[in-house]
Design a protein around this motif. Structure first.
Motif, PDB file in Angstrom:
ATOM      1  N   PHE A  30      27.759  23.324   7.917  1.00 18.80           N
ATOM      2  CA  PHE A  30      27.249  23.177   6.618  1.00 18.80           C
ATOM      3  C   PHE A  30      28.425  23.426   5.571  1.00 18.80           C
ATOM      4  O   PHE A  30      28.612  22.936   4.817  1.00 18.80           O
ATOM      5  N   ALA A  31      29.091  24.598   6.227  1.00 16.67           N
ATOM      6  CA  ALA A  31      30.154  25.276   5.641  1.00 16.67           C
ATOM      7  C   ALA A  31      31.605  24.019   5.457  1.00 16.67           C
ATOM      8  O   ALA A  31      32.060  23.726   4.458  1.00 16.67           O
ATOM      9  N   LYS A  32      31.619  23.355   6.420  1.00 17.46           N
ATOM     10  CA  LYS A  32      32.543  22.282   6.548  1.00 17.46           C
ATOM     11  C   LYS A  32      32.240  21.129   5.766  1.00 17.46           C
ATOM     12  O   LYS A  32      33.083  20.783   5.001  1.00 17.46           O
ATOM     13  N   TRP A  33      30.879  20.779   5.621  1.00 16.97           N
ATOM     14  CA  TRP A  33      30.631  19.631   4.843  1.00 16.97           C
ATOM     15  C   TRP A  33      30.685  20.357   3.336  1.00 16.97           C
ATOM     16  O   TRP A  33      31.304  19.267   2.640  1.00 16.97           O
ATOM     17  N   LEU A  34      30.329  21.186   2.796  1.00 18.11           N
ATOM     18  CA  LEU A  34      30.695  21.703   1.520  1.00 18.11           C
ATOM     19  C   LEU A  34      32.252  21.633   1.311  1.00 18.11           C
ATOM     20  O   LEU A  34      32.423  21.139   0.258  1.00 18.11           O
ATOM     21  N   GLY A  35      32.841  22.210   2.402  1.00 16.14           N
ATOM     22  CA  GLY A  35      34.520  22.120   1.932  1.00 16.14           C
ATOM     23  C   GLY A  35      34.966  20.650   1.646  1.00 16.14           C
ATOM     24  O   GLY A  35      35.952  20.389   0.877  1.00 16.14           O
ATOM     25  N   VAL A  46      36.967  43.851   0.938  1.00 18.70           N
ATOM     26  CA  VAL A  46      37.882  42.715   1.519  1.00 18.70           C
ATOM     27  C   VAL A  46      36.965  41.615   1.936  1.00 18.70           C
ATOM     28  O   VAL A  46      35.953  41.857   2.593  1.00 18.70           O
ATOM     29  N   VAL A  47      37.003  40.410   1.332  1.00 19.96           N
ATOM     30  CA  VAL A  47      36.341  39.183   1.447  1.00 19.96           C
ATOM     31  C   VAL A  47      37.086  38.459   2.603  1.00 19.96           C
ATOM     32  O   VAL A  47      38.008  37.902   2.392  1.00 19.96           O
ATOM     33  N   GLN A  48      36.600  38.093   3.769  1.00 25.37           N
ATOM     34  CA  GLN A  48      37.205  37.423   4.743  1.00 25.37           C
ATOM     35  C   GLN A  48      36.318  36.398   5.338  1.00 25.37           C
ATOM     36  O   GLN A  48      36.693  35.571   6.118  1.00 25.37           O
ATOM     37  N   GLY A  49      35.413  35.965   4.627  1.00 25.91           N
ATOM     38  CA  GLY A  49      34.354  34.892   4.981  1.00 25.91           C
ATOM     39  C   GLY A  49      33.724  35.012   6.316  1.00 25.91           C
ATOM     40  O   GLY A  49      33.151  34.119   7.069  1.00 25.91           O
ATOM     41  N   GLU A  50      33.328  36.345   6.353  1.00 28.55           N
ATOM     42  CA  GLU A  50      32.115  36.826   7.330  1.00 28.55           C
ATOM     43  C   GLU A  50      30.709  36.506   6.915  1.00 28.55           C
ATOM     44  O   GLU A  50      30.093  37.443   6.441  1.00 28.55           O
ATOM     45  N   THR A  51      30.118  35.339   7.155  1.00 22.87           N
ATOM     46  CA  THR A  51      28.758  35.114   6.755  1.00 22.87           C
ATOM     47  C   THR A  51      27.941  34.451   7.897  1.00 22.87           C
ATOM     48  O   THR A  51      28.626  34.051   8.832  1.00 22.87           O
ATOM     49  N   LYS A  52      26.696  34.226   7.562  1.00 22.26           N
ATOM     50  CA  LYS A  52      26.115  33.695   8.743  1.00 22.26           C
ATOM     51  C   LYS A  52      25.677  32.090   8.299  1.00 22.26           C
ATOM     52  O   LYS A  52      24.943  31.358   8.879  1.00 22.26           O
ATOM     53  N   LEU A  53      26.580  31.509   7.172  1.00 24.94           N
ATOM     54  CA  LEU A  53      26.497  30.061   6.784  1.00 24.94           C
ATOM     55  C   LEU A  53      26.860  29.195   8.110  1.00 24.94           C
ATOM     56  O   LEU A  53      27.881  29.519   8.660  1.00 24.94           O
ATOM     57  N   PRO A  54      26.120  28.178   8.694  1.00 25.23           N
ATOM     58  CA  PRO A  54      26.577  27.400   9.567  1.00 25.23           C
ATOM     59  C   PRO A  54      27.773  26.809   9.348  1.00 25.23           C
ATOM     60  O   PRO A  54      28.070  26.280   8.249  1.00 25.23           O
ATOM     61  N   TYR A  55      28.618  26.922  10.386  1.00 25.90           N
ATOM     62  CA  TYR A  55      30.115  26.090  10.248  1.00 25.90           C
ATOM     63  C   TYR A  55      29.855  24.443   9.978  1.00 25.90           C
ATOM     64  O   TYR A  55      30.705  24.370   8.838  1.00 25.90           O
ATOM     65  N   THR A  59      40.312  17.914  -3.275  1.00 26.84           N
ATOM     66  CA  THR A  59      41.405  18.671  -2.452  1.00 26.84           C
ATOM     67  C   THR A  59      42.858  18.815  -3.666  1.00 26.84           C
ATOM     68  O   THR A  59      43.850  19.541  -3.304  1.00 26.84           O
ATOM     69  N   LYS A  60      42.302  18.102  -4.524  1.00 32.74           N
ATOM     70  CA  LYS A  60      43.535  18.141  -5.888  1.00 32.74           C
ATOM     71  C   LYS A  60      43.506  19.360  -6.518  1.00 32.74           C
ATOM     72  O   LYS A  60      44.549  19.716  -7.267  1.00 32.74           O
ATOM     73  N   ALA A  61      42.538  20.337  -6.140  1.00 37.72           N
ATOM     74  CA  ALA A  61      42.644  21.816  -6.698  1.00 37.72           C
ATOM     75  C   ALA A  61      43.102  22.924  -6.053  1.00 37.72           C
ATOM     76  O   ALA A  61      42.742  23.864  -6.305  1.00 37.72           O
ATOM     77  N   GLY A  62      43.682  22.305  -4.889  1.00 39.23           N
ATOM     78  CA  GLY A  62      44.033  23.425  -3.843  1.00 39.23           C
ATOM     79  C   GLY A  62      43.325  23.388  -2.669  1.00 39.23           C
ATOM     80  O   GLY A  62      42.271  22.779  -2.583  1.00 39.23           O
ATOM     81  N   LEU A  63      43.908  23.877  -1.617  1.00 38.91           N
ATOM     82  CA  LEU A  63      43.138  23.939  -0.449  1.00 38.91           C
ATOM     83  C   LEU A  63      41.868  24.575  -0.540  1.00 38.91           C
ATOM     84  O   LEU A  63      41.532  25.594  -0.955  1.00 38.91           O
ATOM     85  N   TYR A  64      40.582  23.974  -0.106  1.00 41.57           N
ATOM     86  CA  TYR A  64      39.285  24.243  -0.096  1.00 41.57           C
ATOM     87  C   TYR A  64      38.669  23.812   1.214  1.00 41.57           C
ATOM     88  O   TYR A  64      38.352  22.624   1.162  1.00 41.57           O
ATOM     89  N   ASP A  65      38.379  24.438   2.367  1.00 41.18           N
ATOM     90  CA  ASP A  65      37.979  24.001   3.416  1.00 41.18           C
ATOM     91  C   ASP A  65      36.517  25.006   3.877  1.00 41.18           C
ATOM     92  O   ASP A  65      35.994  25.660   2.923  1.00 41.18           O
ATOM     93  N   SER A  66      36.047  24.639   5.061  1.00 40.61           N
ATOM     94  CA  SER A  66      35.040  25.469   5.564  1.00 40.61           C
ATOM     95  C   SER A  66      35.264  27.162   5.369  1.00 40.61           C
ATOM     96  O   SER A  66      34.347  27.838   5.071  1.00 40.61           O
ATOM     97  N   GLN A 120      32.897  29.936   3.296  1.00 41.51           N
ATOM     98  CA  GLN A 120      32.518  31.161   3.760  1.00 41.51           C
ATOM     99  C   GLN A 120      32.847  32.303   2.899  1.00 41.51           C
ATOM    100  O   GLN A 120      32.130  33.130   2.617  1.00 41.51           O
ATOM    101  N   LYS A 121      34.051  32.378   2.267  1.00 48.10           N
ATOM    102  CA  LYS A 121      34.598  33.333   1.340  1.00 48.10           C
ATOM    103  C   LYS A 121      34.050  33.351   0.095  1.00 48.10           C
ATOM    104  O   LYS A 121      33.601  34.411  -0.438  1.00 48.10           O
ATOM    105  N   GLU A 122      33.615  32.296  -0.398  1.00 50.00           N
ATOM    106  CA  GLU A 122      32.999  32.259  -1.655  1.00 50.00           C
ATOM    107  C   GLU A 122      31.672  32.747  -1.599  1.00 50.00           C
ATOM    108  O   GLU A 122      31.070  33.356  -2.369  1.00 50.00           O
TER     109      GLU A 122
END
Length: 343
Positions: free
Chosen positions: A42-47, A31-40, A52-59, A63-65
């Motif tokens: 940075f994840a927020k910036w990438l998101g 199960v992938v829940q987005g539990e990583t050590k990636l700083p929030y 947003t036209k391809a569906g919701l993709y956020d911080s 983390q999940k990817e």
């Protein structure tokens, strides 16, 4: 076959509700829940960099990817592997490129929104078109998704319900108490129009309305001790409301699968709802009614409030109908779908 499930749970769902319950009925999935050590940050910036036209993709999606990436790196290329996004409306982006490198790897997603909503919120479908399969929780999604995404494997597999947690209780008396639950795609205009007429006609009738507190302003009803509004209730309280009500009174604007309908059926609660979306398949003329206008809602509600014997019969039908959607049965069907797309 290895199963990797990309988790998602809506915040308003109770612990025993929602599509994420599928995980508990699959055989030892990762199960992938987005539990990583990636700083929030940075994840927020990438998101925010992703469209947003391809569906919701956020911080959280980032983390999940990242977590999914490490799962795929560890996977054997000789082992058949399925990645299942529990919510096809979000989180799907860049890792589908792994399909080119690993022929044993397949991706699928379950879609929950009605066609009109999907068309509105997702304008860019290039990522979704790379999926190997799509699961629809509403019959009304099947033809649309086949045409919209051009995917060969698109199957209707109903949403499940935990029939062990949601179950009936013997009612001591006919309570004349209606129940309204939820906010997503609810027809508040129909509720606000019909309910005062019902309560005026039957002086013993009442209703409990359960929804998120942000949606209380949608209720345009006169102050009355016969209209009770609740927010922030826990699972056992929710189940008790279902168990003690006379019927679920739930006008809807559209639907695919509705948790509230499934929960009501499992608790032996007859359902009055709108003849829209996927409701026909879930009720199938057992344990509930599909209604088209305000006069039908008013008249049937008044009839059932007066007819305890009919409600008892409907209650038995409702429970039997819900047992078809027990998560064990749904998980079996989904496992068969995995094998179909990764044969």
């Amino acid at each position: 076959m290895k199963k990797i499930i990309v988790h998602h749970r809506s915040s308003h769902h109770a612990h025993y509700s929602g599509y994420a319950r599928l995980i508990d009925f699959l055989d030892d999935p990762d199960v992938v829940q987005g539990e990583t050590k990636l700083p929030y940050r940075f994840a927020k910036w990438l998101g925010e960099m992703s469209t947003t036209k391809a569906g919701l993709y956020d911080s959280q999606s980032v983390q999940k990817e990242m977590e999914l990436f490490f799962h795929l790196k560890k996977s054997s290329r000789k082992e058949k592997t399925i990645v299942h996004y529990l919510n096809g409306e979000r989180d799907i982006r860049y890792l589908l490129k792994y399909k080119k490198e690993n022929k044993q790897l397949k991706f699928c997603a379950t879609f929950h929104k009605p066609p009109e909503v999907l068309r509105k919120i997702i304008k860019e479908t290039s990522y979704l078109k790379k999926l190997d399969g799509a699961i629809c929780v509403g019959e009304n999604q099947v033809d649309f998704l086949k045409d919209w995404l051009g995917i060969e494997h698109v199957n209707y597999i109903p949403h499940g319900i935990d029939t062990r947690f949601f179950h009936p209780l013997n009612k001591e008396k006919h309570s004349k108490n209606m129940l309204f639950v939820g906010q997503h795609l609810r027809d508040f205009e129909m509720l606000n129009t019909t309910l005062p007429i019902i309560l005026a006609e039957d002086k013993d009738a009442s209703i409990d309305i359960i929804l998120k507190k942000e949606y209380k302003e949608k209720i345009k009803l006169p102050n009355s001790n016969r209209i009770r509004i609740h927010s922030g209730i826990v699972d056992n309280q929710l189940r008790t409301f279902y168990q003690k009500a006379t019927f679920l009174y739930l006008p809807l604007l559209d639907s695919t699968a509705c948790n509230s309908i499934l929960e009501a059926l499992a608790c032996g609660l007859p359902v009055l709802t709108s003849n829209v979306g996927g409701n026909q398949a879930y009720l199938n003329n057992r344990g509930g009614f599909l209604l088209s206008d305000k006069d039908e809602f008013i008249q049937l509600a008044l009839n059932l409030l007066e007819d305890s014997d009919r409600c008892d019969l409907l209650s038995e039908e409702a429970r039997l109908q819900a047992l078809k959607y027990d998560w064990k049965n749904i998980a079996t069907n989904i496992n068969s779908f995995y094998k179909k797309i990764n044969y």
